[in-house]
Design a protein around this motif. Sequence first.
Motif, short mmCIF file in Angstrom:
data_model
loop_
_atom_site.label_atom_id
_atom_site.label_comp_id
_atom_site.label_asym_id
_atom_site.label_seq_id
_atom_site.Cartn_x
_atom_site.Cartn_y
_atom_site.Cartn_z
N GLY A 10 0.82 -1.20 0.00
CA GLY A 10 0.00 0.00 0.00
C GLY A 10 0.86 1.26 0.00
N LEU A 11 1.92 1.25 0.79
CA LEU A 11 2.79 2.42 0.85
C LEU A 11 3.39 2.71 -0.52
N GLN A 12 3.72 1.64 -1.24
CA GLN A 12 4.35 1.82 -2.54
C GLN A 12 3.37 2.36 -3.58
N ALA A 13 2.08 2.15 -3.32
CA ALA A 13 1.10 2.60 -4.30
C ALA A 13 0.78 4.09 -4.14
N ILE A 14 1.26 4.71 -3.08
CA ILE A 14 0.97 6.14 -2.89
C ILE A 14 1.93 6.96 -3.74
N PRO A 15 1.38 7.84 -4.60
CA PRO A 15 2.26 8.60 -5.49
C PRO A 15 3.25 9.46 -4.71
N LYS A 16 4.42 9.65 -5.32
CA LYS A 16 5.48 10.43 -4.70
C LYS A 16 5.00 11.84 -4.36
N GLY A 17 4.08 12.33 -5.19
CA GLY A 17 3.58 13.69 -4.98
C GLY A 17 2.94 13.89 -3.61
N GLN A 18 2.35 12.83 -3.06
CA GLN A 18 1.74 12.95 -1.74
C GLN A 18 2.80 13.20 -0.66
N TYR A 19 3.91 12.48 -0.78
CA TYR A 19 5.01 12.69 0.16
C TYR A 19 5.53 14.13 0.02
N GLU A 20 5.68 14.54 -1.26
CA GLU A 20 6.25 15.86 -1.52
C GLU A 20 5.33 16.96 -1.01
N ALA A 21 4.02 16.78 -1.23
CA ALA A 21 3.08 17.80 -0.76
C ALA A 21 3.16 17.91 0.76
N GLY A 22 3.26 16.77 1.44
CA GLY A 22 3.40 16.78 2.89
C GLY A 22 4.64 17.53 3.33
N LYS A 23 5.75 17.22 2.66
CA LYS A 23 7.01 17.90 3.00
C LYS A 23 6.91 19.38 2.74
N ALA A 24 6.39 19.73 1.55
CA ALA A 24 6.34 21.14 1.16
C ALA A 24 5.50 21.95 2.13
N LEU A 25 4.51 21.31 2.77
CA LEU A 25 3.68 22.03 3.73
C LEU A 25 4.34 22.10 5.10
N GLY A 26 5.48 21.45 5.25
CA GLY A 26 6.20 21.53 6.51
C GLY A 26 5.86 20.43 7.50
N LEU A 27 5.11 19.42 7.06
CA LEU A 27 4.79 18.32 7.96
C LEU A 27 6.05 17.50 8.24
N SER A 28 6.17 17.02 9.48
CA SER A 28 7.32 16.19 9.81
C SER A 28 7.09 14.78 9.25
N TYR A 29 8.12 13.93 9.34
CA TYR A 29 7.98 12.57 8.81
C TYR A 29 6.79 11.86 9.44
N TRP A 30 6.70 11.92 10.78
CA TRP A 30 5.63 11.16 11.44
C TRP A 30 4.28 11.80 11.18
N GLN A 31 4.25 13.13 11.07
CA GLN A 31 2.98 13.78 10.75
C GLN A 31 2.51 13.38 9.36
N SER A 32 3.39 13.46 8.37
CA SER A 32 2.90 13.15 7.02
C SER A 32 2.64 11.65 6.88
N THR A 33 3.41 10.83 7.58
CA THR A 33 3.11 9.40 7.54
C THR A 33 1.74 9.12 8.16
N GLY A 34 1.49 9.69 9.32
CA GLY A 34 0.26 9.38 10.05
C GLY A 34 -0.97 10.05 9.48
N LEU A 35 -0.80 11.25 8.92
CA LEU A 35 -1.98 12.01 8.49
C LEU A 35 -2.24 11.90 7.00
N VAL A 36 -1.20 11.67 6.23
CA VAL A 36 -1.36 11.69 4.77
C VAL A 36 -1.16 10.31 4.16
N ILE A 37 -0.05 9.67 4.49
CA ILE A 37 0.32 8.46 3.76
C ILE A 37 -0.46 7.23 4.27
N LEU A 38 -0.37 6.96 5.59
CA LEU A 38 -1.00 5.74 6.09
C LEU A 38 -2.52 5.69 5.86
#
Lengths: 367, 247
Positions: A254-282
């Motif tokens: 499932g993690l691999q199916a999430i487009p890279k853009g989702q990770y990037e959008a999380g980063k660009a908004l300033g979310l930390s690793y655990w924030q973007s993992t927990g709120l966006v990716i997972l």
Amino acid sequence: MAIITEKALPSLPPPAHTVGFKAWAKQNLFATPTNSVITVLMVLFILWALIPVVQWAFIDADWAGTKRTDCTSGGACWAFTLVRFNQFIYGFYPEAEQWRVNVAALILAVGLGLLMYKKTPAKAYIGLFMVIIYPVIAFILLRGGFFDLPVVETSKWGGLTLTLVLSIVGIVASLPLGILLALGRRSELPIIRSLCIAFIELWRGVPLITVLFMASVMLPLFLPEGTSFDKLLRALIGITLFEAAYLAEVVRSGLQAIPKGQYEAGKALGLSYWQSTGLVILPQALKLVIPGIVNTFISLFKDTSLVMIIGLFDLLNIVQIAAADPIWLGSQVEGFVFAAIVYWMFCFGMSRYSQYLERQLNTGHKR
Amino acid sequence: MENNVAIQLIGVNKWYGEFHVLRDVNLNVERGERIVICGPSGSGKSTMIRCINRLEEHQQGQIIVDNVELTNDLKNIDQIRREVGMVFQHFNLFPHLTVLENCCLAPMWVRKVPRKEAERVAMEYLEKVKIPHQAKKYPGQLSGGQQQRVAIARSLCMNPRIMLFDEPTSALDPEMIKEVLDTMIELAESGMTMLCVTHEMGFAKTVADRVIFMDGGQVIEMNTPDEFFNHPQHERTQLFLSQILAH
């Protein structure tokens, strides 16, 4: 040739012969002569297969009796399952204390029901209660030793109760562990990644039966003399670690199916690793792999029957033992049919709920 | 240092493996400046602006954003990302959250704004990009143009000092490009510092203070839009302009 539309056409209802049951049957069952023949043949086949089953299970069945010889009609001897029903559900749990199992099951059922129902308010608190406080309550109820409740050793637990304890603890404990392993396997930190890969590949590479056997027979040999811990606990740890390795791979897909853009959008908004993992990716990744996760849960549920190898009396084992009782000799089929129906109900329930959940969580992004 | 400088790139070099993708890029962007970056695909323009908020790592040179230098220090990276908004070619909205939740997520978790306040601000920006009535919908239910406007609003909710646009209209139907460009023009007029990778030359002419042309990882030409379009100096620029303005 120019075409100029002067007014938009209104939408009309579809022609009558394309809607309704008759149209459906015509289209799907009797579209062509061959199709009709196949339909008729299949209906005959189903009847041919079903009638003897109904005959055996209901028409010729015996419902009352205290021993096998009381069953004389030639059909199923349900008297066996009825007489032994209490044991199938509670194992060797003392009868006077069985209300404790019932209370624990009731709280579980109410809690799960509330969580599954869409409009329940304050779901987050109920969820926290079920994950953090309920296990303590269930443990106190089942094991006893507190508040004047007499202790019931885990070796007395059995039947459906034990099957449910094994699978629920297995499911609840292995999912978070599996998620962590999946994240670890995709980590950029080489040591964490290697450890996770090693763990997953090790546990996936051995049969569950070996794991259970090791946990029960081999492990005590390595522990210092005099230390022993509960056999059920050992089985639970074995099942949890084993299933976590499987779930890790499901979650990783499932993690691999999430487009890279989702990770990037999380980063660009300033979310930390655990924030973007927990709120966006997972949330997205887990939703994608609900079928895979439930698949693993269903197989876990049935795999709990392997604990019979280490002498625990789960539903299947206790049915088998009951059927070996000399006064009920020959009732194995009824016992296994009963066990199969119970397993099937739980597995089918999980399957249906997962489909419902998928529909609920579908926010229309996969068009 | 001069406080008027928003972004400074000094001798920036970057490689993808063996491939030298950014070659000695130097750039000074002042506060409130609007810069359009164009160039053929593979010229390094996206890579350059993605270095500014560290979605890509540069390997040589200095990048200073808002007086903070980008290094491996995670604290600096986080600080810069909070102040720099980014809009992507494919919107990258979070499909499992509603439009409003998309806008509130970062303010609530990164800036610790209370939910009520975050929602109020989000509605303000959604109003600005003219889609307040879609707030409760999911991104999958919106058109491409609407999604991109939500993405702009989502970035603005973090109250950034600098906005980066990475080909914001390239994935849109022709009919929807205008609504996004209008939003961007409005933003430009409000005085936001903007770096925009785009091929919309009309947009460049209207709002840009400077146009940068990149090719082969280098800044080939940098000039005012007027000079850039009417008197391109470099042969490569002339060729590029004749190609894209021909039709």
